[in-house]
Structures are given as C-alpha cells and as structure tokens.
Design a protein around this motif. Structure first.
Motif, PDB file in Angstrom:
ATOM      1  N   VAL A  39       0.884  -1.167   0.000  1.00 53.71           N
ATOM      2  CA  VAL A  39       0.000   0.000   0.000  1.00 53.71           C
ATOM      3  C   VAL A  39       0.918   1.212   0.000  1.00 53.71           C
ATOM      4  CG1 VAL A  39      -1.749   1.315   1.251  1.00 53.71           C
ATOM      5  CG2 VAL A  39      -1.903  -1.180   1.182  1.00 53.71           C
ATOM      6  N   SER A  40       0.820   2.002  -1.068  1.00 51.90           N
ATOM      7  CA  SER A  40       1.749   3.117  -1.236  1.00 51.90           C
ATOM      8  C   SER A  40       1.006   4.421  -1.496  1.00 51.90           C
ATOM      9  CB  SER A  40       2.699   2.827  -2.404  1.00 51.90           C
ATOM     10  OG  SER A  40       3.604   3.890  -2.571  1.00 51.90           O
ATOM     11  N   LEU A  41       1.453   5.449  -0.809  1.00 50.71           N
ATOM     12  CA  LEU A  41       0.971   6.802  -1.024  1.00 50.71           C
ATOM     13  C   LEU A  41       1.745   7.392  -2.190  1.00 50.71           C
ATOM     14  CD1 LEU A  41      -0.602   9.343   0.110  1.00 50.71           C
ATOM     15  CD2 LEU A  41       1.487   9.847   1.342  1.00 50.71           C
ATOM     16  N   ALA A  42       1.030   7.895  -3.189  1.00 50.51           N
ATOM     17  CA  ALA A  42       1.693   8.458  -4.367  1.00 50.51           C
ATOM     18  C   ALA A  42       1.196   9.873  -4.600  1.00 50.51           C
ATOM     19  CB  ALA A  42       1.439   7.571  -5.580  1.00 50.51           C
ATOM     20  N   SER A  43       1.605  10.783  -3.758  1.00 45.98           N
ATOM     21  CA  SER A  43       1.146  12.170  -3.887  1.00 45.98           C
ATOM     22  C   SER A  43       1.680  12.828  -5.162  1.00 45.98           C
ATOM     23  CB  SER A  43       1.527  12.984  -2.655  1.00 45.98           C
ATOM     24  OG  SER A  43       2.897  12.843  -2.380  1.00 45.98           O
ATOM     25  N   ASN A  44       2.781  12.320  -5.695  1.00 46.95           N
ATOM     26  CA  ASN A  44       3.347  12.872  -6.935  1.00 46.95           C
ATOM     27  C   ASN A  44       2.801  12.193  -8.180  1.00 46.95           C
ATOM     28  OD1 ASN A  44       4.883  14.629  -5.462  1.00 46.95           O
ATOM     29  ND2 ASN A  44       6.703  13.342  -5.495  1.00 46.95           N
ATOM     30  N   GLY A  45       1.846  11.300  -8.012  1.00 48.16           N
ATOM     31  CA  GLY A  45       1.244  10.653  -9.171  1.00 48.16           C
ATOM     32  C   GLY A  45       1.316   9.150  -9.111  1.00 48.16           C
ATOM     33  N   ILE A  46       0.176   8.534  -9.347  1.00 48.67           N
ATOM     34  CA  ILE A  46       0.048   7.078  -9.289  1.00 48.67           C
ATOM     35  C   ILE A  46       0.857   6.423 -10.403  1.00 48.67           C
ATOM     36  CG2 ILE A  46      -1.623   5.188  -9.538  1.00 48.67           C
ATOM     37  CD1 ILE A  46      -3.634   7.080  -8.034  1.00 48.67           C
ATOM     38  N   HIS A  47       0.806   7.017 -11.599  1.00 47.63           N
ATOM     39  CA  HIS A  47       1.510   6.442 -12.743  1.00 47.63           C
ATOM     40  C   HIS A  47       3.022   6.374 -12.496  1.00 47.63           C
ATOM     41  CE1 HIS A  47       2.190   5.231 -16.865  1.00 47.63           C
ATOM     42  NE2 HIS A  47       3.106   6.190 -16.973  1.00 47.63           N
ATOM     43  N   SER A  48       3.600   7.441 -11.955  1.00 50.17           N
ATOM     44  CA  SER A  48       5.047   7.432 -11.727  1.00 50.17           C
ATOM     45  C   SER A  48       5.437   6.430 -10.643  1.00 50.17           C
ATOM     46  CB  SER A  48       5.572   8.832 -11.389  1.00 50.17           C
ATOM     47  OG  SER A  48       4.998   9.302 -10.198  1.00 50.17           O
ATOM     48  N   ARG A  49       4.583   6.239  -9.634  1.00 52.45           N
ATOM     49  CA  ARG A  49       4.868   5.234  -8.606  1.00 52.45           C
ATOM     50  C   ARG A  49       4.813   3.835  -9.192  1.00 52.45           C
ATOM     51  NH1 ARG A  49       5.006   6.003  -3.371  1.00 52.45           N
ATOM     52  NH2 ARG A  49       6.411   7.552  -4.229  1.00 52.45           N
ATOM     53  N   LYS A  50       3.838   3.579 -10.074  1.00 52.54           N
ATOM     54  CA  LYS A  50       3.744   2.264 -10.727  1.00 52.54           C
ATOM     55  C   LYS A  50       4.991   1.993 -11.569  1.00 52.54           C
ATOM     56  CE  LYS A  50      -1.241   1.697 -10.771  1.00 52.54           C
ATOM     57  NZ  LYS A  50      -2.480   1.675 -11.552  1.00 52.54           N
ATOM     58  N   GLU A  51       5.465   3.016 -12.271  1.00 54.37           N
ATOM     59  CA  GLU A  51       6.699   2.873 -13.072  1.00 54.37           C
ATOM     60  C   GLU A  51       7.896   2.576 -12.181  1.00 54.37           C
ATOM     61  OE1 GLU A  51       7.096   6.447 -15.397  1.00 54.37           O
ATOM     62  OE2 GLU A  51       5.905   5.606 -17.042  1.00 54.37           O
ATOM     63  N   GLU A  52       7.953   3.268 -11.043  1.00 50.88           N
ATOM     64  CA  GLU A  52       9.039   3.065 -10.081  1.00 50.88           C
ATOM     65  C   GLU A  52       9.038   1.616  -9.583  1.00 50.88           C
ATOM     66  OE1 GLU A  52       9.882   6.585  -7.202  1.00 50.88           O
ATOM     67  OE2 GLU A  52       8.810   5.054  -6.067  1.00 50.88           O
ATOM     68  N   LEU A  53       7.862   1.118  -9.248  1.00 52.16           N
ATOM     69  CA  LEU A  53       7.715  -0.260  -8.774  1.00 52.16           C
ATOM     70  C   LEU A  53       8.142  -1.252  -9.852  1.00 52.16           C
ATOM     71  CD1 LEU A  53       6.740  -2.314  -6.654  1.00 52.16           C
ATOM     72  CD2 LEU A  53       4.438  -2.031  -7.570  1.00 52.16           C
ATOM     73  N   GLU A  54       7.694  -1.013 -11.074  1.00 49.07           N
ATOM     74  CA  GLU A  54       8.030  -1.895 -12.184  1.00 49.07           C
ATOM     75  C   GLU A  54       9.538  -1.914 -12.456  1.00 49.07           C
ATOM     76  OE1 GLU A  54       6.576  -1.949 -16.649  1.00 49.07           O
ATOM     77  OE2 GLU A  54       4.878  -1.800 -15.254  1.00 49.07           O
ATOM     78  N   SER A  55      10.148  -0.738 -12.500  1.00 48.55           N
ATOM     79  CA  SER A  55      11.579  -0.667 -12.818  1.00 48.55           C
ATOM     80  C   SER A  55      12.456  -1.198 -11.684  1.00 48.55           C
ATOM     81  CB  SER A  55      11.983   0.761 -13.181  1.00 48.55           C
ATOM     82  OG  SER A  55      11.882   1.597 -12.056  1.00 48.55           O
ATOM     83  N   SER A  56      11.903  -1.272 -10.460  1.00 50.63           N
ATOM     84  CA  SER A  56      12.683  -1.796  -9.329  1.00 50.63           C
ATOM     85  C   SER A  56      12.883  -3.304  -9.407  1.00 50.63           C
ATOM     86  CB  SER A  56      11.980  -1.472  -8.011  1.00 50.63           C
ATOM     87  OG  SER A  56      10.833  -2.309  -7.842  1.00 50.63           O
ATOM     88  N   GLY A  57      12.019  -3.979 -10.174  1.00 53.23           N
ATOM     89  CA  GLY A  57      12.079  -5.432 -10.249  1.00 53.23           C
ATOM     90  C   GLY A  57      11.407  -6.128  -9.072  1.00 53.23           C
ATOM     91  N   LEU A  58      10.760  -5.378  -8.188  1.00 56.76           N
ATOM     92  CA  LEU A  58      10.142  -5.965  -6.994  1.00 56.76           C
ATOM     93  C   LEU A  58       8.644  -6.222  -7.161  1.00 56.76           C
ATOM     94  CD1 LEU A  58      11.891  -3.815  -4.229  1.00 56.76           C
ATOM     95  CD2 LEU A  58      12.576  -6.055  -5.117  1.00 56.76           C
ATOM     96  N   GLY A  59       8.046  -5.685  -8.196  1.00 58.66           N
ATOM     97  CA  GLY A  59       6.601  -5.770  -8.380  1.00 58.66           C
ATOM     98  C   GLY A  59       6.027  -7.172  -8.387  1.00 58.66           C
ATOM     99  N   ASP A  60       6.759  -8.128  -8.949  1.00 54.91           N
ATOM    100  CA  ASP A  60       6.252  -9.502  -9.065  1.00 54.91           C
ATOM    101  C   ASP A  60       6.114 -10.228  -7.731  1.00 54.91           C
ATOM    102  OD1 ASP A  60       6.038  -9.187 -11.782  1.00 54.91           O
ATOM    103  OD2 ASP A  60       7.931 -10.197 -12.242  1.00 54.91           O
ATOM    104  N   TYR A  61       6.710  -9.706  -6.689  1.00 57.25           N
ATOM    105  CA  TYR A  61       6.614 -10.363  -5.384  1.00 57.25           C
ATOM    106  C   TYR A  61       5.257 -10.130  -4.716  1.00 57.25           C
ATOM    107  CZ  TYR A  61      11.596 -11.339  -5.574  1.00 57.25           C
ATOM    108  OH  TYR A  61      12.825 -11.817  -5.937  1.00 57.25           O
ATOM    109  N   PHE A  62       4.496  -9.149  -5.176  1.00 55.66           N
ATOM    110  CA  PHE A  62       3.273  -8.763  -4.476  1.00 55.66           C
ATOM    111  C   PHE A  62       2.027  -9.431  -5.027  1.00 55.66           C
ATOM    112  CE2 PHE A  62       6.254  -5.226  -3.925  1.00 55.66           C
ATOM    113  CZ  PHE A  62       6.333  -5.232  -2.543  1.00 55.66           C
ATOM    114  N   ASP A  63       1.183  -9.898  -4.109  1.00 54.34           N
ATOM    115  CA  ASP A  63      -0.106 -10.482  -4.458  1.00 54.34           C
ATOM    116  C   ASP A  63      -1.162  -9.397  -4.650  1.00 54.34           C
ATOM    117  OD1 ASP A  63       0.479 -13.455  -4.068  1.00 54.34           O
ATOM    118  OD2 ASP A  63       1.157 -12.607  -2.161  1.00 54.34           O
ATOM    119  N   SER A  64      -0.940  -8.239  -4.052  1.00 57.36           N
ATOM    120  CA  SER A  64      -1.855  -7.105  -4.186  1.00 57.36           C
ATOM    121  C   SER A  64      -1.045  -5.815  -4.083  1.00 57.36           C
ATOM    122  CB  SER A  64      -2.914  -7.139  -3.077  1.00 57.36           C
ATOM    123  OG  SER A  64      -3.673  -5.949  -3.084  1.00 57.36           O
ATOM    124  N   VAL A  65      -1.342  -4.879  -4.970  1.00 60.60           N
ATOM    125  CA  VAL A  65      -0.688  -3.574  -4.948  1.00 60.60           C
ATOM    126  C   VAL A  65      -1.777  -2.506  -4.989  1.00 60.60           C
ATOM    127  CG1 VAL A  65       0.826  -1.983  -6.197  1.00 60.60           C
ATOM    128  CG2 VAL A  65       1.404  -4.412  -6.091  1.00 60.60           C
TER     129      VAL A  65
END
Length: 146
Positions: A39-65
């Motif tokens: 559960v992430s607060l994205a005050s600077n924009g949801i799209h940029s947070r999703k990109e950050e998560l994707e580029s980190s390589g950690l996104g696949d570990y989560f069952d719910s985002v």
C-alpha cells in the motif's frame, strides 16, 4: 500471520535512490511463507509510482498492490480483501507512525515500525498507538517472522 503489507518509500525503496539493498532478499524469502501486499501513497502521481515499482524489479513479489493519493483504512482493507486475509492475520510494515502504524493498529493488525531514516523522529503517540515491534530495517522481519 498469513500476509504482510509493506509501505514503499522508506520501507522497501529509498526516495530517488532505488530499492534498499536487502529489499529483494527479504521479499523473496517471505514470499515462500506469506502473501505480500503493498500500500503506497503516491502524492506525486500514481503512474510514476507504478513505473518506479516496475523498474525496481520488486513488483512480481506482491499479491496485491494498492497505490493511491492517500493512505486510508479502506486502502489496506482492499489490499487484504485481494489477498483474502483478515486484519488479525496481517502484519503492516511502515516507516511512518502517523500513517501505516496508526491504520494498522486501528484495524487490529500487527504493526512493525521501521525506526530509521527520514521519519524516525515521528515517534508513536496516543493517536498512533504503539507498534507491535520496532525494527531498524525490513531485514529484521526475517528474524521475527521466519
């Protein structure tokens, strides 16, 4: 405990610097025994947070985002619903007492406060309640939950 919900910035990811060195190891090891949520607060924009998560390589570990412009009880409850767990079966890990720890305590979850970094001065109070555990990094979860 069946599930762990993580905060993003200050918990798994350093603002403008990338994932903490231990984040992937911790997620990989915990994934074997628990459902994992974010559960992430994205005050600077949801799209940029999703990109950050994707580029980190950690996104696949989560069952719910759940990425929103606010962090409210309903966002955590949505994450739990998607993972099919109840609050009493859930741990919330956050570096902010005024957000994740407070909400987790209100919902009846176990709470793990990371007392390091940018918000370590935000100590628990009557409004937030005390965390179940105080830790220095997500790596401490491996000792407490494995």
């Amino acid at each position: 405990v069946k599930a762990i919900i993580f905060d993003w910035i200050g918990t798994l990811y350093q603002r403008d610097r990338g994932a903490f060195e231990s984040s992937e190891k911790v997620l990989r090891e915990l994934k074997a025994d628990y459902k994992l949520g974010l559960v992430s607060l994205a005050s600077n924009g949801i799209h940029s947070r999703k990109e950050e998560l994707e580029s980190s390589g950690l996104g696949d570990y989560f069952d719910s985002v759940v990425i929103e412009r606010a962090k409210k009880s309903r966002h955590y409850l949505r994450c739990m619903k998607e993972m099919k767990v109840k609050p009493e079966e859930t741990v919330i890990v956050d570096d902010r007492t005024i957000r994740g720890i407070k909400v987790g305590n209100e919902l009846g979850c176990q709470t793990f406060w990371i007392e390091e970094g940018e918000y370590s001065h935000e100590t628990p109070n009557k409004e937030t309640g005390n965390p179940t555990y105080i830790i220095k990094s997500v790596e401490d979860l491996l000792t407490l939950l494995k």
